[in-house]
Every structure is written in C-alpha cells, then in structure tokens.
Write a protein that holds these residues in place. Structure first.
Motif, PDB file in Angstrom:
ATOM      1  N   ASN A  92       5.552   9.411  -9.436  1.00  0.00           N
ATOM      2  CA  ASN A  92       5.982  10.417 -10.460  1.00  0.00           C
ATOM      3  C   ASN A  92       5.119  10.629 -11.574  1.00  0.00           C
ATOM      4  OD1 ASN A  92       7.653  12.094 -12.002  1.00  0.00           O
ATOM      5  ND2 ASN A  92       9.131  10.353 -12.591  1.00  0.00           N
ATOM      6  N   PRO A  93       4.339  11.804 -11.901  1.00  0.00           N
ATOM      7  CA  PRO A  93       5.152  13.109 -11.534  1.00  0.00           C
ATOM      8  C   PRO A  93       4.448  13.899 -10.340  1.00  0.00           C
ATOM      9  CG  PRO A  93       3.394  13.256 -13.323  1.00  0.00           C
ATOM     10  CD  PRO A  93       3.574  11.892 -13.071  1.00  0.00           C
ATOM     11  N   THR A  94       3.546  13.044  -9.645  1.00  0.00           N
ATOM     12  CA  THR A  94       2.823  13.999  -8.638  1.00  0.00           C
ATOM     13  C   THR A  94       3.579  13.938  -7.352  1.00  0.00           C
ATOM     14  OG1 THR A  94       1.803  11.918  -7.860  1.00  0.00           O
ATOM     15  CG2 THR A  94       0.455  13.305  -9.541  1.00  0.00           C
ATOM     16  N   GLY A  95       4.448  13.337  -7.107  1.00  0.00           N
ATOM     17  CA  GLY A  95       5.328  13.420  -5.897  1.00  0.00           C
ATOM     18  C   GLY A  95       4.642  12.921  -4.605  1.00  0.00           C
ATOM     19  N   SER A  96       3.399  12.164  -4.676  1.00  0.00           N
ATOM     20  CA  SER A  96       2.520  11.861  -3.742  1.00  0.00           C
ATOM     21  C   SER A  96       2.816  10.427  -3.307  1.00  0.00           C
ATOM     22  CB  SER A  96       1.140  11.953  -4.005  1.00  0.00           C
ATOM     23  OG  SER A  96       0.648  11.351  -5.520  1.00  0.00           O
ATOM     24  N   ILE A  97       2.340   9.993  -2.210  1.00  0.00           N
ATOM     25  CA  ILE A  97       2.761   8.790  -1.688  1.00  0.00           C
ATOM     26  C   ILE A  97       1.375   7.942  -1.108  1.00  0.00           C
ATOM     27  CG2 ILE A  97       2.537   9.727   0.772  1.00  0.00           C
ATOM     28  CD1 ILE A  97       5.085   7.664   1.041  1.00  0.00           C
ATOM     29  N   THR A  98       1.696   6.684  -1.523  1.00  0.00           N
ATOM     30  CA  THR A  98       0.483   5.750  -1.006  1.00  0.00           C
ATOM     31  C   THR A  98       0.851   5.175   0.454  1.00  0.00           C
ATOM     32  OG1 THR A  98      -0.237   5.407  -3.261  1.00  0.00           O
ATOM     33  CG2 THR A  98      -1.061   3.742  -1.704  1.00  0.00           C
ATOM     34  N   ASN A  99      -0.221   4.850   1.206  1.00  0.00           N
ATOM     35  CA  ASN A  99      -0.029   4.232   2.570  1.00  0.00           C
ATOM     36  C   ASN A  99       0.607   2.844   2.451  1.00  0.00           C
ATOM     37  OD1 ASN A  99      -1.382   2.223   4.759  1.00  0.00           O
ATOM     38  ND2 ASN A  99      -0.643   4.380   5.552  1.00  0.00           N
ATOM     39  N   ALA A 100       1.723   2.517   3.188  1.00  0.00           N
ATOM     40  CA  ALA A 100       2.586   1.422   2.937  1.00  0.00           C
ATOM     41  C   ALA A 100       1.640   0.123   3.384  1.00  0.00           C
ATOM     42  CB  ALA A 100       3.556   1.528   3.658  1.00  0.00           C
ATOM     43  N   ALA A 101       0.995   0.278   4.351  1.00  0.00           N
ATOM     44  CA  ALA A 101       0.169  -0.783   4.894  1.00  0.00           C
ATOM     45  C   ALA A 101      -0.814  -1.203   3.735  1.00  0.00           C
ATOM     46  CB  ALA A 101      -0.256  -0.564   6.147  1.00  0.00           C
ATOM     47  N   ALA A 102      -1.428  -0.169   3.331  1.00  0.00           N
ATOM     48  CA  ALA A 102      -2.630  -0.662   2.303  1.00  0.00           C
ATOM     49  C   ALA A 102      -1.944  -1.040   1.267  1.00  0.00           C
ATOM     50  CB  ALA A 102      -3.392   0.736   1.971  1.00  0.00           C
ATOM     51  N   LEU A 103      -0.618  -0.506   0.686  1.00  0.00           N
ATOM     52  CA  LEU A 103       0.062  -1.213  -0.623  1.00  0.00           C
ATOM     53  C   LEU A 103       0.495  -2.486  -0.349  1.00  0.00           C
ATOM     54  CD1 LEU A 103       0.944  -0.561  -3.488  1.00  0.00           C
ATOM     55  CD2 LEU A 103       3.053   0.640  -2.229  1.00  0.00           C
ATOM     56  N   LYS A 104       0.996  -2.745   0.735  1.00  0.00           N
ATOM     57  CA  LYS A 104       1.464  -4.052   1.153  1.00  0.00           C
ATOM     58  C   LYS A 104       0.349  -5.209   0.865  1.00  0.00           C
ATOM     59  CE  LYS A 104       3.978  -7.061   4.398  1.00  0.00           C
ATOM     60  NZ  LYS A 104       4.608  -6.915   5.739  1.00  0.00           N
ATOM     61  N   LYS A 105      -0.722  -4.924   1.637  1.00  0.00           N
ATOM     62  CA  LYS A 105      -1.764  -5.536   1.271  1.00  0.00           C
ATOM     63  C   LYS A 105      -2.399  -5.867  -0.088  1.00  0.00           C
ATOM     64  CE  LYS A 105      -6.747  -6.581   2.832  1.00  0.00           C
ATOM     65  NZ  LYS A 105      -7.063  -7.106   1.551  1.00  0.00           N
ATOM     66  N   PHE A 106      -2.359  -4.921  -0.974  1.00  0.00           N
ATOM     67  CA  PHE A 106      -2.635  -4.684  -2.225  1.00  0.00           C
ATOM     68  C   PHE A 106      -1.597  -5.784  -2.996  1.00  0.00           C
ATOM     69  CE2 PHE A 106      -1.488  -3.199  -6.580  1.00  0.00           C
ATOM     70  CZ  PHE A 106      -2.584  -3.341  -7.095  1.00  0.00           C
ATOM     71  N   CYS A 107      -0.407  -5.453  -2.769  1.00  0.00           N
ATOM     72  CA  CYS A 107       0.683  -6.305  -3.513  1.00  0.00           C
ATOM     73  C   CYS A 107       0.375  -7.889  -3.229  1.00  0.00           C
ATOM     74  CB  CYS A 107       1.985  -5.848  -2.993  1.00  0.00           C
ATOM     75  SG  CYS A 107       2.533  -4.266  -3.574  1.00  0.00           S
ATOM     76  N   ILE A 108       0.293  -8.033  -1.893  1.00  0.00           N
ATOM     77  CA  ILE A 108      -0.133  -9.448  -1.458  1.00  0.00           C
ATOM     78  C   ILE A 108      -1.143 -10.285  -2.561  1.00  0.00           C
ATOM     79  CG2 ILE A 108      -0.734 -11.088   0.406  1.00  0.00           C
ATOM     80  CD1 ILE A 108       0.811  -9.357   2.292  1.00  0.00           C
ATOM     81  N   ASP A 109      -2.387  -9.467  -2.523  1.00  0.00           N
ATOM     82  CA  ASP A 109      -3.275  -9.993  -3.054  1.00  0.00           C
ATOM     83  C   ASP A 109      -3.224  -9.905  -4.635  1.00  0.00           C
ATOM     84  OD1 ASP A 109      -4.602 -10.076  -0.745  1.00  0.00           O
ATOM     85  OD2 ASP A 109      -5.928  -8.168  -1.083  1.00  0.00           O
ATOM     86  N   ALA A 110      -2.561  -8.947  -5.201  1.00  0.00           N
ATOM     87  CA  ALA A 110      -2.515  -8.670  -6.547  1.00  0.00           C
ATOM     88  C   ALA A 110      -1.453  -9.627  -7.171  1.00  0.00           C
ATOM     89  CB  ALA A 110      -2.109  -7.311  -6.977  1.00  0.00           C
TER      90      ALA A 110
END
Length: 309
Positions: A92-110
């Motif tokens: 929000n506000p773009t309405g766009s999405i980030t790839n779930a698999a890439a985001l999951k890896k990011f969340c694990i690392d971060a």
C-alpha cells in the motif's frame, strides 16, 4: 478461532482495534531508545511515522522497477541500529505484490538479526492466500510478526478490529509496555466472529472485488492510462491534472477518491465497491479525461523517495 485459522497457539495472537493500532504499539515499544526502521518506499507509513515520532530514523529502500520490494536492498540496509524491518505485502499504496518464496527467504534471513513485521492487510484478496502468507514462520519460532485486519475483505473498517501473529515472547515484549485489548468493544468482537464464519460471503467479496478491479483497469487503460497492476481492493494510476482540482471535481459529482502528489506527478487511487459504483466512477472520470487537451504520460518508475500517509 484465529489461532486455529493461523495454525498457531493462542499465546501467539494479539488483538487490537485495527492492525494500524498494533503497528503503532509495536513501534512505540521498539523505538523508545532510537534506532532505525527499514522498509520499502513507497509503503504504508503508519509504523514509520510512529517510529520517527519516538526518536527513530527511517531507512527507505525504493521499490524495484516492477513495484515489488527490493529485498536485496532491504537486507543490505539492516545495520546494528536497526530495530525493525517492515514489509507490506501486497503493498500500500501501490497495490503490488512481492514473490512469496523470495519474501519467505528474506524473512528467515532478516529475522535472525532483527524482528520483521509483515503487514498482510490485503492478503485475503489473493488467490490461495494460504500459500502467500508468512505466518508459518511464526509457527517455526522465528521473530516474524504478521498483521491481519478485519477492515478490508471483511468490510469492518469502522468497527476497528485486527490482530497480529507473533511468538509469545515478542507479544509479551509489547503487552508488558502497552495495553493490548483495551480499545476493543463487544460489537467489534461479535462482528469479527460472525464474519469469520461467513466463508461464502467472504468468497463473494473477493470475486466481486476482482471483477470490479478488472473492469476499472480495462476502462482506465482504454483511456491511455497505465495503472500499476493491483492485487488489493484499490488501484492507483498517474493522471495529467492537478490532484486537488481533480479530487474536488470528482467529489462534486459524488465520487470519493484519493489524489496524491508523488514525484511531481498527480496520482488517482480508487477503491473497489459495487459494479454500479465503479461504473459511475468511470463515467465521471471520463468527463475529467475528456477535458484534457494534452497526451497522457505514464510514470514508469520511481526516482525519488516520498512520504505516504
């Protein structure tokens, strides 16, 4: 009910009067002694504004060219002063999405370095949202906080109720400093319980939202505009007219939209409603479009950071 839905224990759930309230409470507890917050830019600014009001700093990372989160840039932005990473997906506000698999890896690392807050306010508008959520990382014991709200697909924004899913330790770190459910009322609770049971109605809401979003996108594109592909209950696109003048002209016709000035450009953001309401929006918008005697330009990518409220 929520714990069962999310596949976690009840100790992992914290209720509040809307997810924004919980965002701000987390920021209050995390930035009492300064530090910085890393997030995309543009994104939903509530937690960043509160963090800065508490004395923290914001480290914005511009979105990628396709309007997804620049996860590599965000992980690089984390330093010893980072107290929280914020991800809004869909954004929000773009309405766009980030790839779930890439985001999951990011969340694990971060999350091995700092708490990661994933705002999933619009998640339920996606196809198979259960495959897109980061909530399973909480069940694994990772320091990830996931926010959900009843304001969007449930249509209960006026009643103010939402929740976060996090480890019991992370929730205790918040509730030991601020009250959690004090702002809730029995009307909101009963409404949320009833809405969770109405799965058929929620499915109808999602289907209607998709139908209306497809219709508006098609009509606006025919006029020469280029909306950002949306996965939410709104869409945004650049317009070649003064935003305040445009918004007033739409309001004078009985149409409520929001206009933003970003990067020396005006943008229109319209929320989805019934098909009849969106037809009226398109009809009214065409009047504004027809009054222009210059070509429509499309902003292809963001050049400078801006603040979204």
């Amino acid at each position: 009910m929520i714990a069962e839905k999310e596949g976690v224990s009840e100790e992992c759930i914290m209720l509040g009067p809307g997810s924004t309230d919980l965002l701000e409470k987390l920021a209050i507890t995390r930035f009492q002694h300064g530090g910085n917050i890393v997030s995309a830019d543009p994104s939903y600014m509530s937690v960043m504004n509160t963090a800065q009001a508490m004395g923290g700093n914001w480290k914005p990372v511009p979105l990628a060219a396709d309007y997804s989160h620049d996860l590599a840039g965000m992980i690089s932005a984390i330093d010893n002063e980072t107290r929280l990473v914020y991800v809004c997906n869909p954004n929000n506000p773009t309405g766009s999405i980030t790839n779930a698999a890439a985001l999951k890896k990011f969340c694990i690392d971060a999350s091995a370095r700092v708490p990661v807050f994933v705002d999933e306010a619009y998640l339920e508008f996606l196809e198979k949202p259960e495959t897109q959520t980061m909530v399973n990382l909480v069940a694994e014991g990772r320091d990830v906080i996931v926010a959900r709200t009843f304001s969007k697909i449930h249509g209960m924004a006026g009643l103010r109720i939402g929740y976060i899913v996090a480890t019991p330790e992370r929730i205790e770190s918040i509730t030991s400093k601020v009250r959690s459910t004090m702002g809730l009322c029995v009307t909101s609770l009963k409404g949320a319980i009833a809405s969770m049971k109405e799965t058929d109605f929620l499915g109808q809401c999602k289907a209607q939202n998709t139908e209306c979003r497809t219709y508006v996108t098609s009509e606006i594109t025919k006029l020469g505009y280029n909306p950002i592909p949306s996965f939410t209950s709104f869409m945004i696109f650049p317009i070649e007219m003064d935003g305040k003048v445009f918004m007033k002209s739409m309001y004078d016709e009985g149409v409520g939209i929001r206009a933003y000035e970003m990067y020396d450009k005006s943008w229109c953001r319209v929320s989805m409603g019934t098909h009849e309401e969106l037809e009226y929006f398109v009809e009214t918008f065409k009047k504004s479009h027809q009054s222009l005697n210059k070509p429509i330009l499309c902003l292809q990518q963001f050049k400078l950071p801006f603040r979204f409220y």
